[in-house]
Motif scaffolding. Structure first.
Motif, mmCIF file in Angstrom:
data_model
loop_
_atom_site.group_PDB
_atom_site.id
_atom_site.type_symbol
_atom_site.label_atom_id
_atom_site.label_comp_id
_atom_site.label_asym_id
_atom_site.label_seq_id
_atom_site.Cartn_x
_atom_site.Cartn_y
_atom_site.Cartn_z
ATOM 1 N N GLU A 216 73.372 57.038 6.714
ATOM 2 C CA GLU A 216 72.562 57.106 7.623
ATOM 3 C C GLU A 216 71.096 56.716 7.067
ATOM 4 O OE1 GLU A 216 72.730 57.648 10.694
ATOM 5 O OE2 GLU A 216 74.200 59.046 11.197
ATOM 6 N N SER A 217 70.900 56.811 5.687
ATOM 7 C CA SER A 217 69.703 56.769 5.098
ATOM 8 C C SER A 217 69.380 55.052 5.053
ATOM 9 C CB SER A 217 69.807 57.196 3.490
ATOM 10 O OG SER A 217 68.654 56.656 2.880
ATOM 11 N N ASN A 218 70.575 54.360 4.833
ATOM 12 C CA ASN A 218 70.418 52.917 4.777
ATOM 13 C C ASN A 218 71.538 52.344 5.623
ATOM 14 O OD1 ASN A 218 70.077 50.148 3.876
ATOM 15 N ND2 ASN A 218 70.247 50.482 1.881
ATOM 16 N N PRO A 219 71.510 51.831 6.512
ATOM 17 C CA PRO A 219 72.606 51.398 7.351
ATOM 18 C C PRO A 219 73.297 50.110 7.049
ATOM 19 C CG PRO A 219 70.816 52.321 8.846
ATOM 20 C CD PRO A 219 70.462 52.101 7.689
ATOM 21 N N THR A 220 72.415 49.200 6.312
ATOM 22 C CA THR A 220 72.848 48.067 5.725
ATOM 23 C C THR A 220 73.895 48.392 4.662
ATOM 24 O OG1 THR A 220 71.210 48.028 3.786
ATOM 25 C CG2 THR A 220 70.647 46.901 5.830
ATOM 26 N N LEU A 221 74.133 49.656 4.126
ATOM 27 C CA LEU A 221 75.392 49.783 3.216
ATOM 28 C C LEU A 221 76.620 49.640 3.820
ATOM 29 C CD1 LEU A 221 74.180 52.787 1.165
ATOM 30 C CD2 LEU A 221 74.133 50.505 0.315
ATOM 31 N N SER A 222 76.659 49.521 5.291
ATOM 32 C CA SER A 222 77.995 49.044 5.436
ATOM 33 C C SER A 222 78.633 48.049 4.957
ATOM 34 C CB SER A 222 77.953 49.044 7.317
ATOM 35 O OG SER A 222 77.162 48.018 7.460
ATOM 36 N N VAL B 28 83.617 56.066 -4.584
ATOM 37 C CA VAL B 28 82.079 56.080 -5.328
ATOM 38 C C VAL B 28 82.340 54.844 -6.223
ATOM 39 C CG1 VAL B 28 80.681 57.323 -7.000
ATOM 40 C CG2 VAL B 28 82.161 58.702 -5.154
ATOM 41 N N SER B 29 83.001 54.436 -6.835
ATOM 42 C CA SER B 29 83.141 53.236 -7.954
ATOM 43 C C SER B 29 82.738 52.318 -7.445
ATOM 44 C CB SER B 29 84.262 53.501 -8.996
ATOM 45 O OG SER B 29 85.398 53.694 -8.201
ATOM 46 N N ASN B 30 83.276 52.120 -6.218
ATOM 47 C CA ASN B 30 83.476 50.935 -5.350
ATOM 48 C C ASN B 30 81.923 50.790 -4.879
ATOM 49 O OD1 ASN B 30 85.629 49.346 -4.980
ATOM 50 N ND2 ASN B 30 86.741 51.008 -3.956
ATOM 51 N N SER B 31 81.293 51.814 -4.442
ATOM 52 C CA SER B 31 80.028 51.577 -3.753
ATOM 53 C C SER B 31 79.004 51.255 -4.770
ATOM 54 C CB SER B 31 79.611 52.943 -3.062
ATOM 55 O OG SER B 31 79.290 54.168 -4.184
ATOM 56 N N ILE B 32 79.163 51.577 -6.099
ATOM 57 C CA ILE B 32 78.083 51.219 -7.099
ATOM 58 C C ILE B 32 78.457 49.895 -8.055
ATOM 59 C CG2 ILE B 32 77.448 53.597 -7.250
ATOM 60 C CD1 ILE B 32 78.813 53.657 -9.973
ATOM 61 N N LEU B 33 79.641 49.312 -7.716
ATOM 62 C CA LEU B 33 80.093 48.400 -8.466
ATOM 63 C C LEU B 33 79.216 47.292 -8.523
ATOM 64 C CD1 LEU B 33 82.579 46.903 -9.989
ATOM 65 C CD2 LEU B 33 83.410 46.360 -7.849
ATOM 66 N N SER B 34 78.617 46.544 -7.504
ATOM 67 C CA SER B 34 77.850 45.477 -7.855
ATOM 68 C C SER B 34 76.570 45.536 -8.488
ATOM 69 C CB SER B 34 77.526 44.882 -6.301
ATOM 70 O OG SER B 34 76.825 46.031 -5.645
ATOM 71 N N ASN B 35 75.938 46.780 -8.459
ATOM 72 C CA ASN B 35 75.008 47.117 -9.397
ATOM 73 C C ASN B 35 74.616 48.546 -9.668
ATOM 74 O OD1 ASN B 35 72.162 47.285 -10.362
ATOM 75 N ND2 ASN B 35 71.352 45.860 -9.066
ATOM 76 N N PRO B 36 75.434 48.934 -10.637
ATOM 77 C CA PRO B 36 75.478 50.716 -10.824
ATOM 78 C C PRO B 36 74.131 51.188 -10.970
ATOM 79 C CG PRO B 36 77.072 49.427 -12.319
ATOM 80 C CD PRO B 36 76.375 48.184 -11.642
ATOM 81 N N ALA B 37 73.133 50.661 -11.673
ATOM 82 C CA ALA B 37 71.917 51.177 -11.877
ATOM 83 C C ALA B 37 71.244 51.346 -10.599
ATOM 84 C CB ALA B 37 70.949 50.477 -12.825
ATOM 85 N N LEU B 38 71.067 50.389 -9.828
ATOM 86 C CA LEU B 38 70.379 50.251 -8.513
ATOM 87 C C LEU B 38 70.937 51.345 -7.578
ATOM 88 C CD1 LEU B 38 68.044 48.991 -6.793
ATOM 89 C CD2 LEU B 38 70.095 47.317 -6.062
ATOM 90 N N PHE B 39 72.478 51.148 -7.463
ATOM 91 C CA PHE B 39 73.011 52.333 -6.405
ATOM 92 C C PHE B 39 73.003 53.593 -6.661
ATOM 93 C CE2 PHE B 39 74.509 47.878 -4.884
ATOM 94 C CZ PHE B 39 73.925 48.085 -3.763
ATOM 95 N N SER B 40 72.930 53.650 -8.062
ATOM 96 C CA SER B 40 72.909 55.113 -8.564
ATOM 97 C C SER B 40 71.583 55.748 -8.302
ATOM 98 C CB SER B 40 72.999 55.294 -9.946
ATOM 99 O OG SER B 40 72.983 56.620 -10.491
ATOM 100 N N ALA B 41 70.432 54.751 -8.274
ATOM 101 C CA ALA B 41 69.138 55.466 -8.122
ATOM 102 C C ALA B 41 68.794 55.509 -6.575
ATOM 103 C CB ALA B 41 68.148 54.345 -8.657
ATOM 104 N N SER B 42 69.429 54.803 -5.825
ATOM 105 C CA SER B 42 69.349 54.894 -4.331
ATOM 106 C C SER B 42 70.173 56.201 -4.021
ATOM 107 C CB SER B 42 69.499 53.725 -3.608
ATOM 108 O OG SER B 42 70.779 53.397 -3.977
ATOM 109 N N SER B 43 71.553 56.425 -4.512
ATOM 110 C CA SER B 43 72.121 57.487 -3.944
ATOM 111 C C SER B 43 71.471 58.818 -4.490
ATOM 112 C CB SER B 43 73.612 57.429 -4.448
ATOM 113 O OG SER B 43 73.745 57.074 -5.874
ATOM 114 N N PHE B 44 70.855 58.810 -5.609
ATOM 115 C CA PHE B 44 70.210 59.820 -6.257
ATOM 116 C C PHE B 44 69.284 60.400 -5.109
ATOM 117 C CE2 PHE B 44 66.860 61.966 -8.213
ATOM 118 C CZ PHE B 44 67.554 63.118 -9.164
ATOM 119 N N SER B 45 68.342 59.434 -4.752
ATOM 120 C CA SER B 45 67.245 59.726 -3.744
ATOM 121 C C SER B 45 67.906 60.284 -2.402
ATOM 122 C CB SER B 45 66.449 58.630 -3.390
ATOM 123 O OG SER B 45 66.872 57.401 -3.421
#
Lengths: 366, 266
Positions: free
Chosen positions: A50-56, A244-261
């Motif tokens: 819902e926050s970022n629909p491109t994540l599909s 969870v691990s799949n969702s952050i695989l391509s760029n763990p630092a970036l996706f961890s930061a975005s999922s944090f917010s």
């Protein structure tokens, strides 16, 4: 790609296979066990979408890549020839359907059953066109949700990846019916990546659009223990960890930061739901909530102006490889909740692993 | 059992069939090898027919025409000697006609193989090897015949040389199947080991006799006695390779699933 996260993914697939072959395994967590409420993965994934629909697309392609690689590894591990489905497009319909169905049922349906993810079955095969229709009942990804469109991107990627791994060729798939849109089951059509019809429909399926889901209603409903499926309200912790691990695989630092917010917003929302649902002080309410969902146990101590929180039995933590990037959403959620409960603008200043527990320091924002 | 284990056991074991001919008295050895050839050809043809039923379209045609090629060859060994006297002078033409029909089956099977096999995926080395194979097989097929300087105007000789050229073309056409398997051995792309073994059997049985003849001609050796058994031994092993490969290909679905079931049951 992060090699360590990739290893976590491969280990989780391997663990699923071990459970199918009934190998004895110690419980993932001594007190909370191997299962977690399906609200936990749903809250996370829907909040993110819902926050970022491109994540599909990200969810789909990450699930695809991991399933593709692991389907091949599993088949080889089970001593099946790599060329088992050689020239599948030349197989008569009955042989094509029966043989693939047997392999899918014996291995992949069994793994998904063990995970309580849902009931996978092969419905139809058009070997000449290399088109496959699979149905998935009791889908953990969308059970209990009401959405404007199909949303099981993780399972669409997983099923396309499995068929792709078995056939040793690039395939894609999209969802045609979804429990979240009022259908009895989720149905997926999988075909060759170069098939124009598949490509067009996949593009449309993954197109970034709002899902129109009120996740807070789903959480409230879930906390009232309304059953959403006959498989029950729990899923294996490894399904959640894999997601969870799949969702952050391509760029763990970036996706961890975005999922944090996104987690911060989800935590603020959750605080009000907890106040409606439970009694006691904020920490007791959080503990009741997380224990009810079998997600974790939480303790907190004041340390000057800071709050040090200790999380044990955490569903997001894969013991063999403790990676903080897996915890971005959870830490954000805790920051959001503590901020609402304390009435202060807190920030998660640091987090670290200590004796198997995750610790985090919440400090007032300067 | 799985197909790799089966092949690893039975391809060497099958060597016993031709080698047994060496240990028999020369008079019996020839007959023994012919009987074994007939048995292997009929068995391979039956298996090829069974395999054909598990496919559709071009791949079904590959195995159907292979089945026809093998059975016609087997029937030739049984019936042609019996027809020599009744047919008299027409016998040679009859044999030639039979041979042409049989080769036609193999040529059609090869055309379908090339439709099924992704030749476009062949790498530069593969094209190089196929080219080299064309030169080698054409030389091997033609050298013994040309060395004896046949009468080029004789229809029999022209057809004989044509058949040798067709053999060379067939071998060249089948080489990519073997190369593609080697090329993709360490990747995830599917190439069938059992299908490759069948093709290797066809190549071996086609080129083996020519290799023998080339050696004999080049060395100027006599073709009688034990050495005279060698062509039939080559055929026997070539057909044994085809039969072993065909059986493993036929059983692959069953064996593969049993392996999976066994691995999960542990």
């Amino acid at each position: 790609m992060d090699a360590e996260i990739e290893k976590i993914i491969d280990d989780l697939w391997n663990s699923g296979l071990s459970r199918v072959s009934k190998k004895e395994k110690p419980a993932a967590r001594p007190r909370l066990g191997d299962l977690v409420d399906l609200i936990v993965p749903q809250d996370r994934i829907i909040s993110m979408l819902e926050s970022n629909p491109t994540l599909s697309s990200l969810i789909y392609y990450a699930a695809y890549a991991s399933a593709n690689r692991n389907a091949y590894i599993i088949i080889r591990k089970l001593n099946m020839p790599a060329e088992y489905f050689w020239k599948y497009e030349f197989w008569p319909k009955e042989r094509a359907f029966t043989t693939l169905q047997k392999v899918i049922n014996r291995v992949f349906t069994a793994i998904l059953n063990e995970n309580k993810e849902g009931l996978l079955s092969l419905d139809d095969v058009d070997a000449e066109k290399m088109r496959f229709t699979v149905s998935f009942q009791e889908c953990a990804e969308c059970a209990g949700l009401n959405a404007a469109r199909q949303l099981c991107y993780y399972h669409a990627g997983t099923f396309a990846g499995i068929i792709s791994g078995l056939m040793s060729r690039e395939m894609d798939g999209f969802e045609t019916t979804c429990t979240a849109t009022g259908n009895k089951q989720c149905t997926f059509v999988i075909g060759k990546r170069e098939d124009p019809e598949i490509a067009v429909k996949l593009t449309d399926y993954l197109a970034p659009k709002k899902l129109g889901i009120k996740i807070e209603d789903r959480v409230r409903d879930g906390l009232r223990k309304n059953a959403t499926r006959s498989l029950g309200r729990l899923v294996n912790i490894e399904y959640y960890q894999l997601m969870v691990s799949n969702s952050i695989l391509s760029n763990p630092a970036l996706f961890s930061a975005s999922s944090f917010s996104v987690g911060v917003e989800a935590g603020a929302r959750l605080a009000s739901i907890l106040q409606e649902t439970y009694r006691g002080n904020p920490l007791e309410m959080m503990n009741q909530y997380y224990r009810q969902l079998r997600q974790l146990e939480i303790e907190a101590i004041e340390s000057g102006a800071d709050t040090i929180i200790t999380l044990t039995e955490c569903a997001e933590v894969v013991p063999a490889l403790q990676r903080k990037e897996m915890l971005g959403f959870l830490l954000g959620e805790l920051q959001g909740m503590f901020s609402v409960f304390t009435g202060k603008n807190l920030t998660c200043a640091e987090s670290w692993f200590e004796k198997g527990a995750l610790k985090a320091r919440l400090s007032p924002k300067v | 059992m799985n197909h790799t284990r089966f092949l690893a056991i039975f391809l060497p074991v099958a060597l016993i069939l031709p080698l047994a001919g060496l240990f028999l008295p020369t008079a019996i050895g020839g007959g023994y090898l012919e009987v074994v050839q007939i048995a292997l050809l009929i068995l391979s043809s039956g298996l090829s027919f069974a395999v054909a039923m598990s496919y559709r379209k071009e791949l079904k045609s590959v195995f159907l025409f292979l089945a026809l090629y093998l059975i016609i060859l087997g029937l030739a060994i049984i019936f042609l000697p019996l027809l020599e006297n009744p047919l008299g002078a027409a016998f040679t033409d009859f044999v030639l006609g039979w041979q042409i029909v049989d080769y036609l089956m193999l040529v059609i099977a090869c055309v379908y193989i090339l439709k099924v096999v992704s030749v476009k995926k062949l790498n530069a080395a593969g094209w190089g090897v196929s080219g080299a194979m064309l030169v080698i097989s054409a030389f091997t097929a033609l050298y013994p015949a040309l060395a004896e300087l046949p009468d080029a105007t004789s229809l029999e000789n022209v057809l004989g040389i044509t058949i040798r050229l067709v053999d060379a073309a067939l071998i060249t056409a089948l080489t990519p199947v073997i190369w593609l398997y080697l090329q993709h051995l360490k990747t995830q792309q599917q190439q069938s080991l059992t299908f490759t073994v069948i093709i290797a059997g066809i190549i071996f049985s086609t080129i083996g006799d020519y290799l023998y003849q080339t050696l004999i001609t080049a060395l100027g050796a006599e073709g009688g006695g034990v050495i005279g058994l060698i062509p039939n031994m080559i055929y026997v092993y070539g057909y044994a390779i085809i039969a072993v490969g065909m059986y493993a290909h036929w059983k692959q679905d069953e064996w593969g699933y049993k392996m999976l079931d066994k691995a999960l049951a542990i």
